[in-house]
Structures are given as C-alpha cells and as structure tokens.
Design a protein around this motif. Sequence first.
Motif, PDB file in Angstrom:
ATOM      1  N   GLY A   1       1.204  14.290  -9.833  1.00 42.66           N
ATOM      2  CA  GLY A   1       2.559  15.451  -9.691  1.00 42.66           C
ATOM      3  C   GLY A   1       3.281  15.351  -8.684  1.00 42.66           C
ATOM      4  O   GLY A   1       4.404  16.126  -8.146  1.00 42.66           O
ATOM      5  N   TYR A   2       3.592  14.559  -7.573  1.00 42.37           N
ATOM      6  CA  TYR A   2       4.399  14.585  -6.445  1.00 42.37           C
ATOM      7  C   TYR A   2       5.417  13.823  -6.902  1.00 42.37           C
ATOM      8  O   TYR A   2       5.646  12.948  -7.963  1.00 42.37           O
ATOM      9  N   ARG A   3       7.108  14.191  -5.892  1.00 42.55           N
ATOM     10  CA  ARG A   3       8.115  13.305  -6.635  1.00 42.55           C
ATOM     11  C   ARG A   3       8.818  13.041  -5.509  1.00 42.55           C
ATOM     12  O   ARG A   3       9.330  13.320  -4.582  1.00 42.55           O
ATOM     13  N   ILE A   4       8.529  12.015  -5.543  1.00 44.96           N
ATOM     14  CA  ILE A   4       8.648  10.868  -3.921  1.00 44.96           C
ATOM     15  C   ILE A   4      10.372  11.420  -4.203  1.00 44.96           C
ATOM     16  O   ILE A   4      11.451  10.610  -4.890  1.00 44.96           O
ATOM     17  N   MET A   5      10.794  11.489  -2.783  1.00 45.13           N
ATOM     18  CA  MET A   5      12.043  11.409  -2.518  1.00 45.13           C
ATOM     19  C   MET A   5      12.633   9.951  -1.619  1.00 45.13           C
ATOM     20  O   MET A   5      14.156  10.240  -1.944  1.00 45.13           O
TER      21      MET A   5
ATOM     22  N   ALA B   1       7.789  13.448  -0.144  1.00 42.22           N
ATOM     23  CA  ALA B   1       8.242  14.005  -1.421  1.00 42.22           C
ATOM     24  C   ALA B   1       8.131  15.250  -0.912  1.00 42.22           C
ATOM     25  O   ALA B   1       7.652  16.233  -0.058  1.00 42.22           O
ATOM     26  N   GLU B   2       7.993  15.490  -3.059  1.00 44.48           N
ATOM     27  CA  GLU B   2       7.987  17.384  -3.145  1.00 44.48           C
ATOM     28  C   GLU B   2       6.540  17.601  -3.881  1.00 44.48           C
ATOM     29  O   GLU B   2       6.234  16.811  -4.793  1.00 44.48           O
ATOM     30  N   ASP B   3       6.271  18.779  -3.643  1.00 47.06           N
ATOM     31  CA  ASP B   3       5.007  18.763  -4.199  1.00 47.06           C
ATOM     32  C   ASP B   3       4.949  20.214  -4.483  1.00 47.06           C
ATOM     33  O   ASP B   3       4.278  21.344  -3.306  1.00 47.06           O
ATOM     34  N   GLY B   4       5.344  20.525  -5.567  1.00 46.59           N
ATOM     35  CA  GLY B   4       6.316  22.216  -5.707  1.00 46.59           C
ATOM     36  C   GLY B   4       7.034  22.567  -4.625  1.00 46.59           C
ATOM     37  O   GLY B   4       7.760  22.028  -4.573  1.00 46.59           O
ATOM     38  N   GLU B   5       6.011  23.057  -4.011  1.00 48.39           N
ATOM     39  CA  GLU B   5       7.248  23.780  -3.035  1.00 48.39           C
ATOM     40  C   GLU B   5       7.349  23.753  -2.138  1.00 48.39           C
ATOM     41  O   GLU B   5       8.648  23.523  -1.624  1.00 48.39           O
ATOM     42  N   TYR B   6       7.020  22.755  -2.016  1.00 52.86           N
ATOM     43  CA  TYR B   6       6.363  22.225  -0.727  1.00 52.86           C
ATOM     44  C   TYR B   6       7.191  20.845  -0.068  1.00 52.86           C
ATOM     45  O   TYR B   6       7.253  19.958  -0.858  1.00 52.86           O
ATOM     46  N   LEU B   7       7.545  20.503   0.798  1.00 53.73           N
ATOM     47  CA  LEU B   7       8.660  18.918   1.228  1.00 53.73           C
ATOM     48  C   LEU B   7       7.180  18.527   2.215  1.00 53.73           C
ATOM     49  O   LEU B   7       6.767  19.169   3.403  1.00 53.73           O
ATOM     50  N   VAL B   8       6.913  17.389   1.542  1.00 56.54           N
ATOM     51  CA  VAL B   8       5.448  16.542   2.352  1.00 56.54           C
ATOM     52  C   VAL B   8       6.120  15.494   3.140  1.00 56.54           C
ATOM     53  O   VAL B   8       6.729  14.498   2.083  1.00 56.54           O
TER      54      VAL B   8
ATOM     55  N   TYR C   1       0.215  -1.171  -0.152  1.00 61.22           N
ATOM     56  CA  TYR C   1       0.141   0.366   0.352  1.00 61.22           C
ATOM     57  C   TYR C   1       0.722   1.142   0.082  1.00 61.22           C
ATOM     58  O   TYR C   1       0.101   2.344  -0.363  1.00 61.22           O
ATOM     59  N   GLU C   2       1.967   1.154   0.225  1.00 62.98           N
ATOM     60  CA  GLU C   2       2.610   2.019  -0.235  1.00 62.98           C
ATOM     61  C   GLU C   2       3.834   2.680  -0.960  1.00 62.98           C
ATOM     62  O   GLU C   2       3.902   3.584  -1.514  1.00 62.98           O
ATOM     63  N   GLN C   3       4.345   1.156  -1.661  1.00 65.67           N
ATOM     64  CA  GLN C   3       3.767   1.294  -2.833  1.00 65.67           C
ATOM     65  C   GLN C   3       2.800   2.321  -3.224  1.00 65.67           C
ATOM     66  O   GLN C   3       2.868   2.757  -4.679  1.00 65.67           O
ATOM     67  N   ARG C   4       1.359   1.875  -3.173  1.00 61.44           N
ATOM     68  CA  ARG C   4       0.109   2.082  -4.132  1.00 61.44           C
ATOM     69  C   ARG C   4       0.191   3.990  -3.834  1.00 61.44           C
ATOM     70  O   ARG C   4      -0.198   4.642  -4.409  1.00 61.44           O
ATOM     71  N   ALA C   5       0.539   3.754  -2.758  1.00 60.10           N
ATOM     72  CA  ALA C   5       0.762   5.842  -2.417  1.00 60.10           C
ATOM     73  C   ALA C   5       0.978   6.696  -3.283  1.00 60.10           C
ATOM     74  O   ALA C   5       1.032   7.560  -3.804  1.00 60.10           O
ATOM     75  N   ALA C   6       2.466   5.875  -3.529  1.00 62.20           N
ATOM     76  CA  ALA C   6       3.597   6.495  -4.306  1.00 62.20           C
ATOM     77  C   ALA C   6       3.307   6.602  -5.650  1.00 62.20           C
ATOM     78  O   ALA C   6       3.315   7.825  -6.025  1.00 62.20           O
TER      79      ALA C   6
ATOM     80  N   ARG D   1       4.730  20.432   4.148  1.00 60.53           N
ATOM     81  CA  ARG D   1       2.883  19.792   5.258  1.00 60.53           C
ATOM     82  C   ARG D   1       3.182  18.089   5.411  1.00 60.53           C
ATOM     83  O   ARG D   1       4.302  17.489   5.213  1.00 60.53           O
ATOM     84  N   PHE D   2       1.800  18.258   5.595  1.00 57.43           N
ATOM     85  CA  PHE D   2       1.583  16.942   6.306  1.00 57.43           C
ATOM     86  C   PHE D   2       0.251  16.205   5.562  1.00 57.43           C
ATOM     87  O   PHE D   2      -0.690  16.670   5.776  1.00 57.43           O
ATOM     88  N   ASP D   3       0.830  14.914   4.652  1.00 55.82           N
ATOM     89  CA  ASP D   3      -0.468  14.765   4.105  1.00 55.82           C
ATOM     90  C   ASP D   3      -0.945  13.152   4.480  1.00 55.82           C
ATOM     91  O   ASP D   3       0.185  12.379   5.395  1.00 55.82           O
ATOM     92  N   VAL D   4      -1.574  12.809   4.244  1.00 56.80           N
ATOM     93  CA  VAL D   4      -2.243  11.097   3.964  1.00 56.80           C
ATOM     94  C   VAL D   4      -3.186  10.862   3.064  1.00 56.80           C
ATOM     95  O   VAL D   4      -3.774  10.461   2.958  1.00 56.80           O
ATOM     96  N   VAL D   5      -2.282   9.191   2.725  1.00 51.51           N
ATOM     97  CA  VAL D   5      -2.841   8.606   2.219  1.00 51.51           C
ATOM     98  C   VAL D   5      -3.492   7.452   2.757  1.00 51.51           C
ATOM     99  O   VAL D   5      -2.931   6.898   3.360  1.00 51.51           O
TER     100      VAL D   5
END
Length: 116
Positions: free
Chosen positions: A22-26, A41-48, A10-15, A95-99
């Motif tokens: 448009g996120y970039r997984i870091m 991850a990066e989402d635009g200017e945000y570190l997520v 599920y982490e793979q599916r979330a990635a 920011r903090f996101d949840v999938v």
Amino acid sequence: MNKRQTGTEYEQRAAQLLAERGYRIMERNFRCRQGEIDLIAEDGEYLVFVEVKYRQDEQMGRSTEAVNFRKQQRIIRSARYYLLCHPNERERPCRFDVVAFQGEEAELFQDAFWCG
C-alpha cells in the motif's frame, strides 16, 4: 552482476514489496551532499524514508546490521535536506523504514530507527 546492478535490482524489488503493502513510491535514489535515500514513499499519512539492504548470505553479517548508527545518521541528514527542499512535506509525520534482503528473503522493518 556488479554491485550497482545488484543494488538497483533489490531497490526495485523493495519498491514492489512496498507497493504491494500500500505504499506509494514518490522518489528513488534521492542524492545530496549528506548522503542518499534509496526510496521515499507515502504510507497513509506518513512520509517514509526507506533504506534497502541486501546480503547474499550471512558471511558478511546480516543485512540489518549494515544499517548501523553512522548509516542512520547519514539517512537522517539526507531526509532533513529533502524536507528543506520540499517545504510542502515538512508538516507530515515522517518515519524511517528498512527493507532487508537476506538472500531472496525480504523483511520490512517499519519505524526501524528515529531521528530524536
């Protein structure tokens, strides 16, 4: 399939879901004494900092309910440690996101909680 395998799947599916948006997984599974962050991850200017939660059904509650205050605090402490270890990232807005997966249904919650 055991819990670790399910979590990895599920982490793979979330990635994949995040990449499609448009996120970039870091980084995956950042671990430290304070806890673990599933995805960074990066989402635009945000570190997520992303928490991934899965529940097969609602017998044990909804997947979003598992990201309670205590879990949020562990993620926040881990994110602070990450920033301490990566000084070049400290000036970025975070920011903090949840999938959340409920069965096969995925939902992305941006800005799911704050550290203030």
